[in-house]
Design an enzyme around this catalytic site. Sequence first.
Site, PDB file in Angstrom:
ATOM      1  CE  LYS A  61      28.455  38.290 -32.344  1.00  0.00           C
ATOM      2  NZ  LYS A  61      29.018  38.810 -31.084  1.00  0.00           N
ATOM      3  CB  SER A 311      31.771  32.037 -35.631  1.00  0.00           C
ATOM      4  OG  SER A 311      32.631  32.900 -36.347  1.00  0.00           O
TER       5      SER A 311
END
Length: 409
Positions: A61, A311
């Site tokens: 992110k 992720s």
Amino acid sequence: MSFSTPDPLHPLILDDVRGAQKMLSGVARMTAMEGSRHLTQLVGAPVHLKCENLQRTGSFKLRGAYVRIAGLRPEEKAAGVVAASAGNHAQGVALASSLLGVRSTVFMPVGAPLPKVAATREYGAEVVLHGTVVDETLAAAEAYARETGAVFIHPFDHPDIIAGQGTVGLEILEQCPEVRTIVVGIGGGGLAAGIAVAVKAVRPDVRVVGVQAAASAAYPPSLAAGHPVAIDPAPTMADGIKVGRPGDVPFGVIKELVDEVRTVSEDELSSALLLCLERAKLVVEPAGASPVAALLSDPGAFRGPVVAVLSGGNVDPVLLQRILRHGMAAAGRYLSLRLRLPDRPGALAGLLRSLSVVDANVLDVSHVRTDPRLGLTEVEVELHLETKGPEHCLEVGVALREEGYQVIS
């Protein structure tokens, strides 16, 4: 640097992602690419793990958040930024803002895990706890943006965010140039869309496969309808990809460039997390393990070499403990039994001896004497055992019955 969206189906081009990569130089790490012998044997082709769980803030992110905030006009930066998130996006926005000297406010749900709240504050954001669900938190952040003039930083529905996330795709092509399939988790769609833009422009033959938690899969019905469709997402351990509606911008990209979107069950997610921890020695959150879950559920469906994108790795320790036990149960390595024994001295010791003979590790034992269903001379025992797999579970059950024990469940 700010990108326009002249065409909702193709809002980004490769140059946008390359520009984001230059902007992120010295900010985001080029995360490791690790081979997985176990998954390679299972799939029948090389499998590599792209370790964004080792990125700064523990997830990808930071990439998109930094590109988005860096692209703001000076007067926008002066007004500050605001975001709403239960975890990874919050930390990405907080660190990106600190690095760029921009004031940030992050709204988080009241029940957000304490380690994530603490990390977001440590990265420099002012944290406001509001609402019990993300929708309430999001509404509060948007209201704050209207009242103060702060710029709202969306977690996935903006071209700058997608361009930043797409730098993961460029790194994959550099680290594994022979890749033929990339598997990536999908929530709102920013990461999958960015990877697809970057990879398909250079290697259109590479297959990009998205993965969603079956309990919270908004993309399959949306792709079938041809436009984003809102769903009421059910609870899932993969809260990082629990999104009720695809973003408009990433949906346009995914509809055109992502080859397939698959779903995985909660059992498959917990088994994947357990595999990452035991075999790859990597702490991965359930959303981050979703690509591995897809490989486990249907290993023959993926043409190799395969790259699975891990992720994120931000998982609350208490939740991790619960998930690992769930994963052990799903893998047949955790067995719960209820038995009835005669209520006399030595009965429990005899049961434990029988379990030691079949090499079952006893984790927990509890006695029940007050159930009205029990006879006067009976006691019910609940056992939690660690086993070696499904075949060992069957062996334990058979051995106990041969010893004359009454197994209730």
